[in-house]
Write a protein that holds these residues in place. Structure first.
Motif, short mmCIF file in Angstrom:
data_model
loop_
_atom_site.label_atom_id
_atom_site.label_comp_id
_atom_site.label_asym_id
_atom_site.label_seq_id
_atom_site.Cartn_x
_atom_site.Cartn_y
_atom_site.Cartn_z
N SER A 1 8.20 70.03 7.14
CA SER A 1 9.09 69.08 7.80
C SER A 1 9.00 69.25 9.32
O SER A 1 8.38 70.20 9.81
N LYS B 1 17.52 68.29 20.18
CA LYS B 1 18.28 67.24 20.88
C LYS B 1 18.13 67.44 22.38
O LYS B 1 18.21 68.56 22.88
N ARG C 1 26.30 77.94 17.10
CA ARG C 1 25.82 76.84 16.26
C ARG C 1 26.49 75.52 16.64
O ARG C 1 25.90 74.46 16.47
N ARG C 2 27.74 75.62 17.13
CA ARG C 2 28.43 74.40 17.54
C ARG C 2 27.80 73.82 18.81
O ARG C 2 27.60 72.63 18.92
#
Lengths: 132, 216
Positions: free
Chosen positions: A42, A47, A118-119
């Protein structure tokens, strides 16, 4: 023995989401579509806003050193809920995110801190499960 | 307890079996530790996505409330039939690109949508016969649609993570409460049986030695 086979299969699948090759922050910043290929075939896309955040907190001279995604190593030997970050530039970046002060090539963090990382960096960090 | 006893009944108390069992216990313990780490990581991800779903749902509901209020105002000013007529005249095909991304090996959907909001000219109804309140209502509904698409993506991600969490938890519990205790019990059984055999052997040898000494 089938239980053992199932277990081995489960363990072999734990790290398939990891990239085959990590890219530097510099490469990611220069790329029009920053991404890495994962072991399961994959594609993992970073971002842009996370890259911008990292670029802001890491000095430009260190962009080449910072490898993405930053790996949060979960090692059962460290105890439940503890995780490790490796790499000088990575440690410095995570320290900035967590507003901590520590130096070195290794940083030990705990579950609430993992949640914060992680946030803030959901695509530029990934979990690495370290087999004992 | 019956299944444990049945499992122990088929165990062959040999040193080879003991070694094999030790390897299996190590593998099971390692698997349990790693899967528990994975479960903890999934819990972090799940709570994070729940937080985001909560925020997205609140935003979408607020926007829908605004949109329906604007629609009511529009119906009151323009009339229900005219509003309905304008909605039939408006044409829209929204292209949603559905791809997937992986979170710890879990496939979660990513919805990418072209710009949802459009200008009054692009909506298709006649500007000549409609009021500006219709534009307002349309704009509010378009905003709500964008938020609903985002919410759908988050909810589906949450569902996928919850499913994987449930599966991992089941595996961890099976290892912790069934497989590892069973393997440990079998290990203990073989170990005790081998000790017992050794003691029997020792006593037998002592007895033979005593018999031989008595004969001479």
């Amino acid at each position: 023995m089938s239980v053992d086979r199932v277990l081995k299969f489960e363990l072999s699948k734990l790290n398939v989401h990891l990239p085959m090759r990590r890219i530097s922050l510099k490469e990611a910043m220069m790329s029009a579509r920053p991404q890495v290929a994962a072991r399961d075939g994959s594609t993992h896309i970073f971002k842009r806003e996370e890259l911008d955040l990292l670029a802001k907190i890491v000095p430009e001279a260190e962009w080449e050193m910072l490898r993405l995604p930053i790996l949060i190593a979960l090692d059962p030997k460290l105890g439940r809920g503890a995780a490790r970050i490796n790499g000088e530039a990575e440690v410095r970046a995570i320290n900035q995110i967590l507003e901590k002060e520590s130096a070195g090539e290794e940083l030990l963090i705990y579950r609430p801190e993992v949640a914060v990382i992680r946030r803030k960096l959901p695509t530029t960090t990934q979990y690495l499960f370290v087999p004992g | 307890m019956a299944s444990l006893a049945a499992a122990l009944a088929v165990v062959t108390p040999t040193r080879m079996e003991l070694l094999k069992l030790k390897q299996r216990v190590n593998l099971a313990q390692r698997g349990h530790d790693l899967l528990r780490e994975k479960m903890d990581a999934l819990i972090i991800e799940f709570f994070e996505i729940l937080r985001r779903i909560g925020a997205a749902r609140a935003g979408a509901l607020k926007q829908l409330s605004l949109a329906y209020r604007a629609l009511s105002t529009c119906s009151a000013i323009m009339g229900t039939i005219e509003t309905l007529q304008a909605s039939k005249e408006a044409r829209r095909e929204l292209e949603v690109e559905i791809s997937t991304r992986h979170v710890m090996g879990i496939v979660v959907p990513t919805l990418e949508v072209e710009k949802v909001e459009r200008s009054a000219l692009d909506r298709g109804y006649s500007l000549h016969t409609t009021s500006s309140v219709l534009d307002e209502a349309s704009r509010e509904f378009e905003k709500a649609l964008g938020l609903l698409i985002k919410l759908a993506e988050l909810e589906e991600s949450g569902r996928a993570i919850a499913k994987e969490l449930e599966r991992t938890k089941r595996r961890v519990n099976a290892l912790e409460y069934i497989l590892i205790p069973r393997l440990r019990a079998a290990l203990k059984f073989i170990s005790m049986r081998l000790d017992e055999m050794e003691r029997e052997n020792f006593t037998r040898l002592k007895r033979i030695k005593a018999m031989l000494e008595a004969e001479t």
